[in-house]
Write a protein that holds these residues in place. Sequence first.
Motif, PDB file in Angstrom:
ATOM      1  N   GLU A   1     -12.231 -16.455 -70.792  1.00  0.00           N
ATOM      2  CA  GLU A   1     -13.527 -15.774 -70.794  1.00  0.00           C
ATOM      3  C   GLU A   1     -14.537 -16.492 -71.688  1.00  0.00           C
ATOM      4  O   GLU A   1     -15.744 -16.461 -71.419  1.00  0.00           O
ATOM      5  N   GLU A   2     -14.053 -17.182 -72.742  1.00  0.00           N
ATOM      6  CA  GLU A   2     -14.955 -17.975 -73.568  1.00  0.00           C
ATOM      7  C   GLU A   2     -15.479 -19.173 -72.793  1.00  0.00           C
ATOM      8  O   GLU A   2     -16.670 -19.520 -72.885  1.00  0.00           O
ATOM      9  N   ILE A   3     -14.606 -19.802 -72.018  1.00  0.00           N
ATOM     10  CA  ILE A   3     -15.026 -20.950 -71.206  1.00  0.00           C
ATOM     11  C   ILE A   3     -16.025 -20.505 -70.145  1.00  0.00           C
ATOM     12  O   ILE A   3     -17.032 -21.175 -69.886  1.00  0.00           O
ATOM     13  N   ALA A   4     -15.757 -19.352 -69.537  1.00  0.00           N
ATOM     14  CA  ALA A   4     -16.630 -18.854 -68.472  1.00  0.00           C
ATOM     15  C   ALA A   4     -18.035 -18.565 -68.985  1.00  0.00           C
ATOM     16  O   ALA A   4     -19.009 -18.647 -68.217  1.00  0.00           O
ATOM     17  N   ARG A   5     -18.163 -18.218 -70.270  1.00  0.00           N
ATOM     18  CA  ARG A   5     -19.475 -17.888 -70.837  1.00  0.00           C
ATOM     19  C   ARG A   5     -20.328 -19.122 -71.113  1.00  0.00           C
ATOM     20  O   ARG A   5     -21.537 -19.012 -71.322  1.00  0.00           O
ATOM     21  N   LEU A   6     -19.725 -20.298 -71.149  1.00  0.00           N
ATOM     22  CA  LEU A   6     -20.469 -21.521 -71.444  1.00  0.00           C
ATOM     23  C   LEU A   6     -21.364 -21.887 -70.252  1.00  0.00           C
ATOM     24  O   LEU A   6     -20.915 -21.914 -69.106  1.00  0.00           O
ATOM     25  N   GLU A   7     -22.625 -22.173 -70.519  1.00  0.00           N
ATOM     26  CA  GLU A   7     -23.577 -22.406 -69.445  1.00  0.00           C
ATOM     27  C   GLU A   7     -23.311 -23.694 -68.692  1.00  0.00           C
ATOM     28  O   GLU A   7     -23.487 -23.763 -67.480  1.00  0.00           O
ATOM     29  N   ARG A   8     -22.905 -24.732 -69.413  1.00  0.00           N
ATOM     30  CA  ARG A   8     -22.664 -26.028 -68.774  1.00  0.00           C
ATOM     31  C   ARG A   8     -21.308 -26.578 -69.227  1.00  0.00           C
ATOM     32  O   ARG A   8     -20.800 -26.228 -70.294  1.00  0.00           O
ATOM     33  N   ARG A   9     -20.770 -27.458 -68.387  1.00  0.00           N
ATOM     34  CA  ARG A   9     -19.543 -28.157 -68.745  1.00  0.00           C
ATOM     35  C   ARG A   9     -19.840 -29.646 -68.797  1.00  0.00           C
ATOM     36  O   ARG A   9     -20.449 -30.198 -67.891  1.00  0.00           O
ATOM     37  N   TYR A  10     -19.405 -30.261 -69.875  1.00  0.00           N
ATOM     38  CA  TYR A  10     -19.647 -31.680 -70.102  1.00  0.00           C
ATOM     39  C   TYR A  10     -18.306 -32.405 -70.070  1.00  0.00           C
ATOM     40  O   TYR A  10     -17.391 -32.060 -70.832  1.00  0.00           O
ATOM     41  N   HIS A  11     -18.191 -33.409 -69.207  1.00  0.00           N
ATOM     42  CA  HIS A  11     -16.951 -34.167 -69.068  1.00  0.00           C
ATOM     43  C   HIS A  11     -17.180 -35.605 -69.528  1.00  0.00           C
ATOM     44  O   HIS A  11     -18.257 -36.176 -69.287  1.00  0.00           O
ATOM     45  N   GLY A  12     -16.185 -36.188 -70.160  1.00  0.00           N
ATOM     46  CA  GLY A  12     -16.301 -37.562 -70.635  1.00  0.00           C
ATOM     47  C   GLY A  12     -15.028 -38.355 -70.405  1.00  0.00           C
ATOM     48  O   GLY A  12     -13.931 -37.795 -70.407  1.00  0.00           O
ATOM     49  N   VAL A  13     -15.193 -39.672 -70.206  1.00  0.00           N
ATOM     50  CA  VAL A  13     -14.050 -40.565 -69.981  1.00  0.00           C
ATOM     51  C   VAL A  13     -14.195 -41.807 -70.852  1.00  0.00           C
ATOM     52  O   VAL A  13     -15.279 -42.404 -70.944  1.00  0.00           O
ATOM     53  N   ASP A  14     -13.105 -42.165 -71.503  1.00  0.00           N
ATOM     54  CA  ASP A  14     -13.001 -43.450 -72.201  1.00  0.00           C
ATOM     55  C   ASP A  14     -11.978 -44.274 -71.431  1.00  0.00           C
ATOM     56  O   ASP A  14     -10.814 -43.877 -71.311  1.00  0.00           O
ATOM     57  N   TRP A  15     -12.423 -45.401 -70.891  1.00  0.00           N
ATOM     58  CA  TRP A  15     -11.538 -46.216 -70.046  1.00  0.00           C
ATOM     59  C   TRP A  15     -10.437 -46.862 -70.888  1.00  0.00           C
ATOM     60  O   TRP A  15     -10.643 -47.228 -72.042  1.00  0.00           O
ATOM     61  N   GLY A  16      -9.278 -47.024 -70.301  1.00  0.00           N
ATOM     62  CA  GLY A  16      -8.177 -47.704 -70.964  1.00  0.00           C
ATOM     63  C   GLY A  16      -7.070 -48.010 -69.979  1.00  0.00           C
ATOM     64  O   GLY A  16      -7.034 -47.462 -68.864  1.00  0.00           O
ATOM     65  N   TRP A  17      -6.165 -48.874 -70.385  1.00  0.00           N
ATOM     66  CA  TRP A  17      -5.029 -49.243 -69.538  1.00  0.00           C
ATOM     67  C   TRP A  17      -3.757 -49.220 -70.376  1.00  0.00           C
ATOM     68  O   TRP A  17      -2.976 -48.294 -70.325  1.00  0.00           O
ATOM     69  N   PHE A  18      -3.561 -50.252 -71.208  1.00  0.00           N
ATOM     70  CA  PHE A  18      -2.406 -50.317 -72.100  1.00  0.00           C
ATOM     71  C   PHE A  18      -2.664 -51.413 -73.139  1.00  0.00           C
ATOM     72  O   PHE A  18      -3.170 -52.470 -72.789  1.00  0.00           O
TER      73      PHE A  18
END
Length: 418
Positions: free
Chosen positions: A251-268
């Motif tokens: 319910e806390e997540i649902a109340r957030l107006e926007r969702r921000y996603h991020g990626v840091d590229w990597g392999w090994f």
Amino acid sequence: MTSSERRALGGLIAPAFHEAHKAVRRGQVGELVLTGGRGSAKSSCAAIELLVQLMRHPDCHAVALRRVGRTLRTSVWSQLLWAMERMGLEDEFETNVGRMELVRRTTGQCVWCFGLDDAAKLKSIKPPFGYIGAVWFEELDQFSGPDQVRSAEQSLLRGQGQSLVIKSFNPPPLPSSWVNRYVRQPKPGMLVVHSDYRSLPPHWLGERFLQEAEHLRLTNERAYRHEYLGQVVGSGSLVFENLKLIPIREEEIARLERRYHGVDWGWFPDPWAFNSCGYDAARRVLYIFDEATRRRTSNADTARILLEKGVCAGDSETLIADSAEEKSCRDYRSMGLPCRGAEKGPGSVKAGMKWLQSLAEIRIDPARCPDTAKEFSEYEYDRDRASGQVLEGYPDRDNHHIDAVRYATSRIWRRAGG
């Protein structure tokens, strides 16, 4: 136990543990982890719960453990005698001081105290009947590590009845300590309760204790937070001192107006790291509620992970990744993910990190995001080897999820007043 006995316990167990006691009684807890500072009553609670377990299960026996046997008499043994007396059970148990053993007269149930420096004794324990169903690890941080603790549990908990494991300790100052990592990795049936002396009735502690605590608070605030509040304060060089590692409800997540996603590229050996966040601007609280970590995994496969998570399925979502790999961003766009490269420039890393540090709170769900919780809580400034002084700048290591969060929130902190 009778209702009157349960009411009496309410006056012995500190208020901070009331809900935990009820959850144990309902059978919802298999492992009770008690952390806190001086005077937090966690050891008293552990001793009471150990005896309550015996009173509720007449075929159950109990073991109290310390890393070193010579510390038993002044710790777990004394606490058990205190609990027995305060619970009015002196006539119920026969006490063998030499062997540090309690035997319940009506049933023959036993409570044994052992040090793990004599592992042979532990393996030779054979209950006269029933099973060992209650084990207390006191000062858990003094044990050599999770392997030693797990081995002891496997040696003791062999019966089929209901069991309870209690682990109590004062958190060491360093986030990288194995016990601090342990409590950040919750598992089914495990309940972590943190307490400090402020939750106890003042007369339980006495005026001198309270004066000493207040004096340390005024003269050495960091030492006070560690010793009396049981906080993980680090070595004085932690980058993020505004962390709160607690569950984040749906319910806390649902109340957030926007969702921000991020990626840091990597392999090994560096991993590909992904995070989902939400921001409460009014309270300046950042919520980090999802992660994924992979090594040696192609862009196509990591893109499928995000698609399966439903990333950017709504209009109020963004996905921002490290712009150093524009090809990877294009690969994501070709698979239907609206991935943009993060805007970079002189001072961008410092600006993003300072924004994160300035927040009132960075809230991370350690169950949903264990790798992220580890990175943020253990990230420290470098120190000069000769002088020991903290160095400026942010170390570029063990910060893949930190970077993913920084990219995810870049549109927030780049805005004026963000």
